[in-house]
Scaffold this motif. Structure first.
Motif, PDB file in Angstrom:
ATOM      1  N   PHE A  14       7.352 -16.417   2.463  1.00 25.59           N
ATOM      2  CA  PHE A  14       8.312 -15.831   1.423  1.00 25.59           C
ATOM      3  C   PHE A  14       7.193 -15.456  -0.150  1.00 25.59           C
ATOM      4  CE2 PHE A  14      11.813 -14.764   3.946  1.00 25.59           C
ATOM      5  CZ  PHE A  14      12.363 -16.073   3.620  1.00 25.59           C
ATOM      6  N   ASP A  15       6.726 -16.111  -0.163  1.00 23.17           N
ATOM      7  CA  ASP A  15       5.991 -16.178  -1.393  1.00 23.17           C
ATOM      8  C   ASP A  15       4.692 -14.954  -0.937  1.00 23.17           C
ATOM      9  OD1 ASP A  15       5.823 -18.952  -3.223  1.00 23.17           O
ATOM     10  OD2 ASP A  15       7.649 -17.458  -2.989  1.00 23.17           O
ATOM     11  N   HIS A  57       6.412  -9.344   1.534  1.00 22.13           N
ATOM     12  CA  HIS A  57       7.261  -8.396   1.061  1.00 22.13           C
ATOM     13  C   HIS A  57       8.273  -8.379   2.320  1.00 22.13           C
ATOM     14  CE1 HIS A  57       4.381  -6.336  -1.460  1.00 22.13           C
ATOM     15  NE2 HIS A  57       3.692  -6.678  -0.459  1.00 22.13           N
ATOM     16  N   ILE A  73      12.404  -6.286  -1.612  1.00 22.25           N
ATOM     17  CA  ILE A  73      11.957  -7.357  -2.558  1.00 22.25           C
ATOM     18  C   ILE A  73      10.367  -7.178  -2.630  1.00 22.25           C
ATOM     19  CG2 ILE A  73      12.025  -9.864  -3.202  1.00 22.25           C
ATOM     20  CD1 ILE A  73      14.666 -10.031  -1.744  1.00 22.25           C
ATOM     21  N   SER A  74       9.605  -6.541  -3.182  1.00 28.16           N
ATOM     22  CA  SER A  74       7.972  -6.952  -3.158  1.00 28.16           C
ATOM     23  C   SER A  74       7.775  -7.976  -3.660  1.00 28.16           C
ATOM     24  CB  SER A  74       7.507  -5.815  -4.109  1.00 28.16           C
ATOM     25  OG  SER A  74       6.243  -6.496  -3.961  1.00 28.16           O
ATOM     26  N   SER A  75       6.471  -9.068  -3.179  1.00 32.59           N
ATOM     27  CA  SER A  75       6.083  -9.697  -3.296  1.00 32.59           C
ATOM     28  C   SER A  75       4.962 -10.038  -4.454  1.00 32.59           C
ATOM     29  CB  SER A  75       5.017 -10.772  -2.073  1.00 32.59           C
ATOM     30  OG  SER A  75       4.459  -9.977  -1.949  1.00 32.59           O
ATOM     31  N   SER A  76       4.782  -8.802  -4.825  1.00 36.22           N
ATOM     32  CA  SER A  76       4.021  -9.124  -6.097  1.00 36.22           C
ATOM     33  C   SER A  76       4.829  -8.865  -7.630  1.00 36.22           C
ATOM     34  CB  SER A  76       3.363  -7.059  -6.003  1.00 36.22           C
ATOM     35  OG  SER A  76       2.599  -7.125  -4.554  1.00 36.22           O
ATOM     36  N   ASP A  77       6.573  -7.951  -7.377  1.00 35.59           N
ATOM     37  CA  ASP A  77       6.486  -8.632  -8.321  1.00 35.59           C
ATOM     38  C   ASP A  77       8.373  -8.859  -8.475  1.00 35.59           C
ATOM     39  OD1 ASP A  77       7.369  -4.731  -8.597  1.00 35.59           O
ATOM     40  OD2 ASP A  77       8.264  -6.090  -6.758  1.00 35.59           O
ATOM     41  N   GLU A  78       8.462  -9.186  -7.161  1.00 33.42           N
ATOM     42  CA  GLU A  78       9.894  -9.813  -6.886  1.00 33.42           C
ATOM     43  C   GLU A  78      10.641  -9.107  -7.248  1.00 33.42           C
ATOM     44  OE1 GLU A  78       8.328 -14.759  -7.667  1.00 33.42           O
ATOM     45  OE2 GLU A  78       8.891 -13.637  -8.840  1.00 33.42           O
ATOM     46  N   ASN A  79      10.555  -8.047  -7.637  1.00 32.73           N
ATOM     47  CA  ASN A  79      11.950  -6.836  -7.956  1.00 32.73           C
ATOM     48  C   ASN A  79      12.421  -6.809  -6.326  1.00 32.73           C
ATOM     49  OD1 ASN A  79      11.882  -7.249 -10.064  1.00 32.73           O
ATOM     50  ND2 ASN A  79      10.636  -5.870 -10.578  1.00 32.73           N
ATOM     51  N   THR A  80      14.160  -6.496  -6.645  1.00 30.66           N
ATOM     52  CA  THR A  80      14.825  -6.115  -5.424  1.00 30.66           C
ATOM     53  C   THR A  80      14.826  -4.675  -5.274  1.00 30.66           C
ATOM     54  OG1 THR A  80      15.926  -8.113  -4.434  1.00 30.66           O
ATOM     55  CG2 THR A  80      16.325  -5.902  -3.802  1.00 30.66           C
ATOM     56  N   SER A  90      19.449 -12.342  -0.947  1.00 27.65           N
ATOM     57  CA  SER A  90      18.000 -13.211  -1.483  1.00 27.65           C
ATOM     58  C   SER A  90      17.855 -13.726  -0.593  1.00 27.65           C
ATOM     59  CB  SER A  90      19.741 -14.231  -1.796  1.00 27.65           C
ATOM     60  OG  SER A  90      20.965 -14.051  -0.455  1.00 27.65           O
TER      61      SER A  90
END
Length: 126
Positions: A29-30, A33, A51-58, A71
């Protein structure tokens, strides 16, 4: 090989809740995306939560903000979509998606995503 297995769909009344699950294999997951799309027959697929792995924002589609929550359980290799206050307009087939590389401005573009689960049907009765 990345594989996504969605489940948890079903029939629910207006105002009810459902939790969709997506079991993932072949990815971390890390490094990916991830997200959820939905599709109503005859309409294009629509991004629901990404959810972007780049900024972890949803990022949530406007109509589901405040009602849906995405989640991840890293231990179980599973992603979830908690859906509350459901309405008939939420009726659709829901897909979980993943992609290692994606342009952030294209998170809501279906063709941007490399891996798709098989879809699970959510039906909300009025």
């Amino acid at each position: 090989e990345v594989q996504l297995q969605a489940s948890g769909g079903g029939l629910v009344q207006t105002g009810g809740s459902l939790r969709l699950s997506c079991a993932a294999s072949g990815l971390l997951f890390d490094d990916y995306h991830i997200g959820w799309f939905r599709q109503v027959p005859g309409k294009e697929r629509e991004g629901v939560a990404c959810i972007s792995s780049s900024d972890e924002n949803t990022r949530y589609e406007d109509s589901v903000k405040g009602r849906f929550t995405s989640s991840i359980d890293i231990v179980k290799d599973t992603m979830y979509l908690q859906m509350n206050s459901l309405t008939p307009e939420d009726t659709a087939v829901y897909y979980c998606v993943a992609s290692r590389s994606i342009i952030l401005s294209n998170l809501d573009v279906p063709s941007s995503w490399d891996h798709w689960g098989q879809g699970t049907l959510v039906t909300v009765s009025s």
